[in-house]
Write an enzyme that holds these catalytic residues in place. Structure first.
Site, short mmCIF file in Angstrom:
data_model
loop_
_atom_site.label_atom_id
_atom_site.label_comp_id
_atom_site.label_asym_id
_atom_site.label_seq_id
_atom_site.Cartn_x
_atom_site.Cartn_y
_atom_site.Cartn_z
N SER A 28 14.19 -20.56 -4.61
CA SER A 28 13.77 -20.68 -3.22
C SER A 28 12.29 -21.01 -3.17
CB SER A 28 14.02 -19.37 -2.46
OG SER A 28 13.41 -19.41 -1.19
N TYR A 44 12.80 -10.14 -2.37
CA TYR A 44 13.34 -11.50 -2.45
C TYR A 44 12.33 -12.46 -3.07
CZ TYR A 44 15.61 -15.85 -0.99
OH TYR A 44 16.21 -17.08 -0.97
#
Length: 282
Positions: free
Chosen positions: A150, A163
């Protein structure tokens, strides 16, 4: 992504494992890879969703099998890879897609077990499945691993520490692994799929924590700045085809023109582009 993006890609004969394959990006990857001729093995926790995807692939003329398992299970990866090799043949493509965004909020207020869960799924899972497929890939002298990372892994985003740091670790893991196995004919990539409306994204937007600490995230979707999962699926297909093997170790996204980047491989290697940098003043 590629100047020839409208041309079909044929990966007939390949055997792919896709984690998180029951929904969202994983489902898009599985459908695209199967349509391009590969046999597919799906791994996810939900048997119902897996059954739906495998049935859809079969009805379209493809071949798919599935395994219900947690990617962070230390023993499941090796067992599943062994069964895939027995049923479908040597694994040539691994897509580490399973991911979670747990423990949204300030570090001081998050639950430690929820925070660590991000690492278990987003980083430990890719490690376990990479470790499990590598012996077979090394034996045949070829294989490709795609880690779904990501752009968040490049940014210090408040209230997303689990995350963000797990995805940063995954990007660096990709670079390290690529160097380890390059001489074995194996390539490894990390990809940025863009902001896609997945179940994980929906859960983050709708949760009390997400609404409190990440109100900006919902605006991306409200303003139509999200992208279809098909874009990332196309990128995975291009990587599976071998067209970008020269870029092994790189972090690539859906906007990159791979054919142009391949032509710039020497510069990318020399300048350390498309990898995690540390910039210091001089």
């Amino acid at each position: 992504m590629d100047s020839r993006a409208d041309q079909p890609i044929d990966i007939t004969g390949q055997v792919a494992i896709i984690t998180g394959g029951g929904r969202g990006l994983g489902r898009a990857f599985a459908t695209a890879v199967a349509a391009a001729g590969a046999s597919v093995a799906l791994v996810a926790r939900s048997e119902g969703q897996l059954s739906e995807v495998t049935a859809d692939i079969a009805s379209a003329g493809g071949r798919a099998i599935s395994f219900a398992a947690d990617v962070a299970d230390y023993t499941a990866a090796s067992r599943i890879v062994d069964q895939v090799e027995r049923q479908l043949g040597p694994v040539s493509l691994l897509v580490n897609n399973a991911g979670v965004a747990t423990a949204v909020g300030p570090v001081a207020e998050t639950e430690p077990r929820d925070w660590w869960r991000s690492f278990e799924v987003n980083m430990l899972g890719p490690y376990l499945y990479s470790r499990a497929v590598l012996p077979g890939m090394i034996t045949v002298g070829r294989g490709r691993i795609v880690n779904v990372a990501s752009g968040a892994g490049l940014l210090a985003i408040p209230n997303m520490s689990g995350y963000v740091t797990s995805k940063a670790a995954l990007i660096r893991f990709t670079e390290v692994l690529a160097k380890e196995v390059r001489e074995n004919g194996i390539t490894v990539f990390a990809i940025e799929p863009g902001t896609v409306r997945t179940a994980m994204a929906e859960q983050t937007m709708e949760s009390r924590e997400g609404q409190k600490w990440m109100p900006w995230f919902k605006k991306i979707f409200d303003e139509g700045r999200d992208v279809p999962a098909d874009y990332a699926a196309r990128l995975v297909l291009l990587l599976a085809s071998g067209k970008a093997d020269a870029l092994t170790g790189c972090f690539l996204d859906i906007t990159d023109d791979l054919s142009t980047l391949v032509q710039r491989t020497d510069q990318i290697r020399r300048d350390g582009l498309y990898t995690l940098p540390l910039r210091k003043s001089t």
